[in-house]
Write a protein that holds these residues in place. Structure first.
Motif, PDB file in Angstrom:
ATOM      1  N   GLY A 187     -81.726  20.675 -33.712  1.00  0.00           N
ATOM      2  CA  GLY A 187     -81.798  19.454 -32.916  1.00  0.00           C
ATOM      3  C   GLY A 187     -83.131  19.276 -32.238  1.00  0.00           C
ATOM      4  O   GLY A 187     -83.853  20.235 -31.951  1.00  0.00           O
ATOM      5  N   GLY A 188     -83.475  18.021 -31.976  1.00  0.00           N
ATOM      6  CA  GLY A 188     -84.661  17.670 -31.207  1.00  0.00           C
ATOM      7  C   GLY A 188     -84.353  16.475 -30.333  1.00  0.00           C
ATOM      8  O   GLY A 188     -83.200  16.058 -30.200  1.00  0.00           O
ATOM      9  N   LEU A 189     -85.391  15.906 -29.731  1.00  0.00           N
ATOM     10  CA  LEU A 189     -85.229  14.783 -28.821  1.00  0.00           C
ATOM     11  C   LEU A 189     -86.043  13.591 -29.290  1.00  0.00           C
ATOM     12  O   LEU A 189     -87.120  13.735 -29.873  1.00  0.00           O
ATOM     13  N   VAL A 190     -85.518  12.408 -29.011  1.00  0.00           N
ATOM     14  CA  VAL A 190     -86.240  11.166 -29.241  1.00  0.00           C
ATOM     15  C   VAL A 190     -85.984  10.248 -28.059  1.00  0.00           C
ATOM     16  O   VAL A 190     -85.024  10.419 -27.313  1.00  0.00           O
ATOM     17  N   ASN A 191     -86.866   9.275 -27.866  1.00  0.00           N
ATOM     18  CA  ASN A 191     -86.619   8.213 -26.887  1.00  0.00           C
ATOM     19  C   ASN A 191     -85.739   7.174 -27.555  1.00  0.00           C
ATOM     20  O   ASN A 191     -86.171   6.444 -28.436  1.00  0.00           O
ATOM     21  N   GLY A 192     -84.467   7.146 -27.134  1.00  0.00           N
ATOM     22  CA  GLY A 192     -83.477   6.401 -27.880  1.00  0.00           C
ATOM     23  C   GLY A 192     -83.489   4.906 -27.674  1.00  0.00           C
ATOM     24  O   GLY A 192     -83.544   4.127 -28.612  1.00  0.00           O
ATOM     25  N   GLY A 193     -83.396   4.455 -26.418  1.00  0.00           N
ATOM     26  CA  GLY A 193     -83.263   3.031 -26.190  1.00  0.00           C
ATOM     27  C   GLY A 193     -82.971   2.731 -24.744  1.00  0.00           C
ATOM     28  O   GLY A 193     -83.506   3.381 -23.845  1.00  0.00           O
ATOM     29  N   GLU A 194     -82.063   1.775 -24.508  1.00  0.00           N
ATOM     30  CA  GLU A 194     -81.804   1.287 -23.165  1.00  0.00           C
ATOM     31  C   GLU A 194     -80.310   1.331 -22.853  1.00  0.00           C
ATOM     32  O   GLU A 194     -79.468   1.241 -23.747  1.00  0.00           O
ATOM     33  N   ALA A 195     -80.023   1.470 -21.572  1.00  0.00           N
ATOM     34  CA  ALA A 195     -78.634   1.425 -21.104  1.00  0.00           C
ATOM     35  C   ALA A 195     -78.620   0.791 -19.725  1.00  0.00           C
ATOM     36  O   ALA A 195     -79.655   0.684 -19.048  1.00  0.00           O
ATOM     37  N   SER A 196     -77.467   0.383 -19.299  1.00  0.00           N
ATOM     38  CA  SER A 196     -77.306  -0.180 -17.965  1.00  0.00           C
ATOM     39  C   SER A 196     -76.058   0.413 -17.326  1.00  0.00           C
ATOM     40  O   SER A 196     -75.123   0.829 -18.016  1.00  0.00           O
TER      41      SER A 196
ATOM     42  N   TRP B 105     -81.853   1.459 -17.388  1.00  0.00           N
ATOM     43  CA  TRP B 105     -82.404   2.742 -17.821  1.00  0.00           C
ATOM     44  C   TRP B 105     -83.114   2.530 -19.159  1.00  0.00           C
ATOM     45  O   TRP B 105     -82.495   2.068 -20.124  1.00  0.00           O
ATOM     46  N   ASP B 106     -84.405   2.865 -19.213  1.00  0.00           N
ATOM     47  CA  ASP B 106     -85.224   2.633 -20.404  1.00  0.00           C
ATOM     48  C   ASP B 106     -85.754   3.952 -20.970  1.00  0.00           C
ATOM     49  O   ASP B 106     -85.888   4.945 -20.249  1.00  0.00           O
ATOM     50  N   ASP B 107     -86.090   3.926 -22.279  1.00  0.00           N
ATOM     51  CA  ASP B 107     -86.667   5.091 -22.974  1.00  0.00           C
ATOM     52  C   ASP B 107     -85.796   6.335 -22.786  1.00  0.00           C
ATOM     53  O   ASP B 107     -86.292   7.441 -22.518  1.00  0.00           O
ATOM     54  N   ILE B 108     -84.514   6.167 -22.946  1.00  0.00           N
ATOM     55  CA  ILE B 108     -83.580   7.266 -22.722  1.00  0.00           C
ATOM     56  C   ILE B 108     -83.853   8.391 -23.718  1.00  0.00           C
ATOM     57  O   ILE B 108     -84.004   8.154 -24.920  1.00  0.00           O
ATOM     58  N   GLN B 109     -83.911   9.609 -23.213  1.00  0.00           N
ATOM     59  CA  GLN B 109     -84.057  10.771 -24.080  1.00  0.00           C
ATOM     60  C   GLN B 109     -82.681  11.157 -24.618  1.00  0.00           C
ATOM     61  O   GLN B 109     -81.750  11.401 -23.849  1.00  0.00           O
ATOM     62  N   VAL B 110     -82.568  11.213 -25.936  1.00  0.00           N
ATOM     63  CA  VAL B 110     -81.294  11.576 -26.557  1.00  0.00           C
ATOM     64  C   VAL B 110     -81.539  12.670 -27.586  1.00  0.00           C
ATOM     65  O   VAL B 110     -82.603  12.759 -28.204  1.00  0.00           O
ATOM     66  N   GLY B 111     -80.536  13.522 -27.761  1.00  0.00           N
ATOM     67  CA  GLY B 111     -80.615  14.595 -28.741  1.00  0.00           C
ATOM     68  C   GLY B 111     -80.228  14.109 -30.122  1.00  0.00           C
ATOM     69  O   GLY B 111     -79.281  13.334 -30.292  1.00  0.00           O
ATOM     70  N   VAL B 112     -80.986  14.565 -31.123  1.00  0.00           N
ATOM     71  CA  VAL B 112     -80.702  14.261 -32.517  1.00  0.00           C
ATOM     72  C   VAL B 112     -80.529  15.586 -33.242  1.00  0.00           C
ATOM     73  O   VAL B 112     -81.372  16.481 -33.122  1.00  0.00           O
ATOM     74  N   GLN B 113     -79.432  15.720 -33.998  1.00  0.00           N
ATOM     75  CA  GLN B 113     -79.139  16.965 -34.693  1.00  0.00           C
ATOM     76  C   GLN B 113     -78.988  16.709 -36.177  1.00  0.00           C
ATOM     77  O   GLN B 113     -78.359  15.744 -36.607  1.00  0.00           O
ATOM     78  N   PHE B 114     -79.608  17.613 -36.968  1.00  0.00           N
ATOM     79  CA  PHE B 114     -79.472  17.537 -38.416  1.00  0.00           C
ATOM     80  C   PHE B 114     -79.431  18.956 -38.968  1.00  0.00           C
ATOM     81  O   PHE B 114     -80.350  19.745 -38.742  1.00  0.00           O
ATOM     82  N   GLU B 115     -78.344  19.264 -39.686  1.00  0.00           N
ATOM     83  CA  GLU B 115     -78.160  20.578 -40.292  1.00  0.00           C
ATOM     84  C   GLU B 115     -78.309  21.695 -39.268  1.00  0.00           C
ATOM     85  O   GLU B 115     -78.953  22.713 -39.508  1.00  0.00           O
ATOM     86  N   GLY B 116     -77.717  21.491 -38.072  1.00  0.00           N
ATOM     87  CA  GLY B 116     -77.680  22.536 -37.061  1.00  0.00           C
ATOM     88  C   GLY B 116     -78.918  22.652 -36.207  1.00  0.00           C
ATOM     89  O   GLY B 116     -78.955  23.464 -35.291  1.00  0.00           O
TER      90      GLY B 116
END
Length: 779
Positions: A583-592, A570-581
């Motif tokens: 949140g947005g999304l970034v392409n995080g990385g890879e998983a298997s 799994w590539d370019d995984i979309q993950v949530g990022v939260q700061f001070e309540g």
């Protein structure tokens, strides 16, 4: 805004009654095995056969014998759903290998994943279909990861669960697999009427009841018929509120109505259907846990709440399907339009309540709630042309179009601890902490092709391709409040995505098939929220899956065995990022993810059947997810929301279930069955590791904190049921979670937005012991 730490709970079981004791004692003799069988057992003793029956599926958009399809598919039939008294996905998910469902406290508020492809972004990883029509959003701003289709109308024939990416035939969102509800067709040859109802009781909780009605009426002999169905379910509550003493707060209602009109012609079949489903709950199940010890803070199944958490979801669906026999090929047109309206309110007192005393100078902290409203209109149209089945070469060509228009509203309210407004003039200035709207649109067009070549009588090769393009628009419109900067921030994105699949299949014998399958899938990206450090858009996440499987029947077809081994990258995984309540999304990385799956069914005699399902899954993050840099005055905050070696959320390494069912004859035309199911779900984690660094412009690291994921643990439970009936009557009794085992379905941290302190954990337990009786009458 992100739903900070909001989770729910299920809990409680029935009072002991003589019928419950007698039923449990009788069924305990059969409790030694088991899980939902790959195929439905016969509806009555009179229809039994020692040889296991063949069952058809539509996973490849053709009617096929499941034993001939080179993919991992589990079917859950109507009778199995009835035996379990299933009200939601979480009631039967444990009996499907590789399927993970995180219950957030009410039906319809669930996260679904398969084979370790976890729902860690706001987009869906499992596609949901009702017959030929997709439901739910393909975009990022309708909470598709937690608002999965949780559909159980009265006339569902079966649920098909297909594991592995289904991108070539089902497109966006089917990156992990497919959940398909197949309804009953109108039958122009026979009339049928059916009524039913029942009641249930939950330990230390309330009681509930349900009623249902179904009918099939031929209108023109052998040509036209109408099928109608209606079901209403009043679900008992069983969790309490510590703050105001409310009891059984999570009760609610489900209702579903459906009408389908079918015409069967010499050359074409036409079906028009309409469905409405309503979910309405005053609150959800949840329990407060101590963040240090993990123990319940206020007693068994008690939460600490200051504001209500109502949840409602209304779905209207209209579908028109045309099947046209052209003689040399079959043409299908499938049109669908749906309107989904959801309201989800959560208590955010522990997150934002301290604003009143720490920032506004009031003597005590206040209360807060966040209300999400999501409106989605979705239009879909699919055309496909397919060759006749049974030839040496079968082919399919198709086109797909969808258009979504959605709006997500968010309102963060701030008041005094007793629930009253802030004193003037603070109420006008700070009573609305944030008010914003997130309008979005999603359009996709796709062309797809699929072919199947029977090279020899033993060897067949399936292949498919799909080319898709999506165009999206989005705006973040903040109109009031102090938590987020006011203004509008529009965004847009476009992308082209290509997916493919290849599956050679080889018959080792008449009843044994070996297959391999390589396939790709994608989860659409889209424009991002406006937050410093966030990219303006996120890309699609992609995966490649490789599977080797065996399907076999032997011992005179008394034994059925399915085995599958898989590897997913799994590539370019979309993950949530939260700061001070926020949140947005970034392409995080890879998983298997890699693992083994087993489904076995054994018809020991005409009267006794056993089943066993299991999955071993190892799903991990391959490398540290990409860092997100949030600029501040004089320093940067660097966030990582996943570190190398992290387990994927809510994916047990080992999960298995076993079932047993015994059929018997009674006097006259009466017969019956008793059965049991035992399920084991191994330990899991909630989320991935979070790392936060504070770094000066010269590179000096002032702070480096790593927060590991929560350990959710595992659980085991035993379910029992009994049934008697004849050609007209059917009476069932069931006891789910007989021993009243405790375990968590999901869990999350609740943090103060001002101090960052973890104030509580909130967890959703598995359903405690529940007892019920159901009846149906056909005439």
């Amino acid at each position: 805004m992100k739903r900070a730490g909001e989770m729910g709970i299920h809990g409680r079981a029935p009072q002991r009654r003589p019928l419950f004791v007698a039923t449990a004692a009788a069924l305990a003799l059969l409790a030694s095995a088991t899980a939902i069988a790959q195929e439905s057992a016969p509806a009555g003793v009179e229809d039994r056969a020692t040889e296991l029956d063949a069952v058809v599926v539509t996973a490849n958009k053709r009617v096929e014998n499941v034993r001939e399809v080179g993919a991992s598919i589990t079917l859950i039939g109507e009778r199995q759903l009835e035996n379990m008294a299933a009200n939601s996905l979480s009631d039967y998910a444990d009996y499907v290998p590789g399927l993970q469902v995180q219950d957030n406290g009410v039906p319809g508020l669930t996260a679904v994943s398969m084979r370790g492809i976890a729902a860690i972004s706001s987009g869906a990883t499992v596609a949901s279909y009702l017959d030929e029509v997709p439901l739910g959003s393909s975009g990022l701003y309708q909470a598709a990861n937690t608002l999965n289709l949780d559909l159980l109308p009265y006339d569902i024939d079966r649920v098909e669960v297909t594991r592995g990416p289904q991108g070539t035939l089902y497109g966006a969102g089917a990156i992990g697999g497919l959940l398909k509800y197949v309804s009953r067709e109108p039958d122009p040859t026979a009339s049928e009427f059916r009524i039913g109802g029942g009641g249930s009781s939950v330990k230390k909780g309330g009681t509930g009841w349900n009623g249902r009605f179904g009918a099939n009426l031929p209108l023109v002999e052998d040509r036209m018929a109408v099928r109608v169905g209606y079901a209403y379910n009043d679900l008992p509550g069983y969790t309490d509120s510590q703050h105001d003493g409310r009891e059984d707060i999570n009760g609610g209602t489900q209702s579903s109505a459906r009408i389908a009109l079918g015409w069967s012609g010499d050359a074409f079949n036409l079906r028009l259907s309409a469905m409405r489903q309503e979910l309405d709950f005053d609150d959800r199940a949840s329990v407060a846990l101590d963040p240090d010890t993990g123990r319940q803070m206020f007693g068994e199944v008690v939460d600490q709440l200051w504001t209500p958490r109502p949840f409602s979801k209304d779905i209207d669906l209209y579908a028109l399907t045309l099947d046209w026999d052209l003689g040399w090929a079959d043409f299908v047109s499938a049109t669908g339009w749906s309107d989904t309206q959801t309201v989800d309110q959560i208590d955010t007192t522990l997150q934002f309540g301290e604003i009143t005393n720490l920032l506004l100078g009031l003597p005590e902290s206040g209360s807060s709630s966040t209300r999400y409203s999501l409106d989605l209109e979705k239009l879909t149209q699919e055309f496909r042309l397919a060759s006749k089945s049974g030839g040496r070469f079968e082919w399919m060509l198709g086109g797909f179009y969808t258009k979504e228009e959605g709006v997500q509203g968010q309102h963060v309210w701030l008041g005094q601890r007793d629930g009253s407004p802030l004193p003037a003039p603070l109420d006008a200035m700070f009573g609305t902490a944030a008010l914003l709207a997130l309008p979005s649109s999603y359009k996709e067009t796709a062309l797809f092709a699929n072919g199947s070549w029977r090279v020899t009588d033993r060897l067949k090769i399936d292949a498919g391709v799909r080319q898709a393009r999506n165009d999206q628009s989005f705006s973040q419109d903040v109109t009031e409040g102090f938590l987020i900067e006011l203004g509008s921030s529009p965004g847009s994105s476009s992308e082209d995505v290509f997916t493919w699949s290849l599956s050679p299949q080889f018959k080792l014998g008449e009843d044994t098939m070996l297959y391999a399958r390589a396939a790709t899938g994608y989860q659409p990206g889209g424009p991002n929220v406006a937050l410093p450090g966030m990219p303006p858009s996120v890309d699609s996440s992609m995966l490649a899956s490789y599977e080797l499987g065996l399907k076999s029947q032997f011992a005179d077809r008394r034994v059925q065995l399915d085995l599958a081994a898989f590897r997913i990258d799994w590539d370019d995984i979309q993950v949530g990022v939260q700061f001070e309540g926020v949140g947005g999304l970034v392409n995080g990385g890879e998983a298997s993810s890699e693992g083994l799956e087993l489904s076995a069914l054994f018809r020991a005699t005409d009267n006794l059947q056993f089943g066993l399902n299991g999955a071993y899954t190892k799903a991990r993050v391959k490398n540290d997810f990409e860092s997100t840099v949030i600029p501040q005055d004089g320093f940067d905050v660097i966030l990582n929301t996943g570190l190398a070696g992290d387990r994927m959320p809510y994916v047990p390494k080992l999960a298995w279930s076993a079932t047993a069912e015994y059929y018997f004859d009674l006097a006259g035309s009466w017969n019956g069955s008793v059965g049991g199911a035992f399920r084991h779900v191994g330990d899991r984690v909630a989320g991935t590791s979070n790392r936060q660094q504070v770094v000066l412009p010269d590179g000096t690291v002032l702070q480096d904190d790593i927060t590991p994921p929560l350990d959710v643990g595992g659980y085991e439970a035993l379910d029992l049921y009994a049934r008697i009936g004849n050609g007209s009557w059917s009476i069932r009794t069931y006891v789910n979670n007989v021993t009243d085992e405790r375990g968590w379905s999901s869990m999350g941290r609740t943090e103060s937005a001002l101090t960052g302190e973890v104030v509580q954990l909130r967890a959703v337990p598995i359903q405690p012991r529940t007892w019920g009786v159901e009846f149906d009458y056909r005439f």
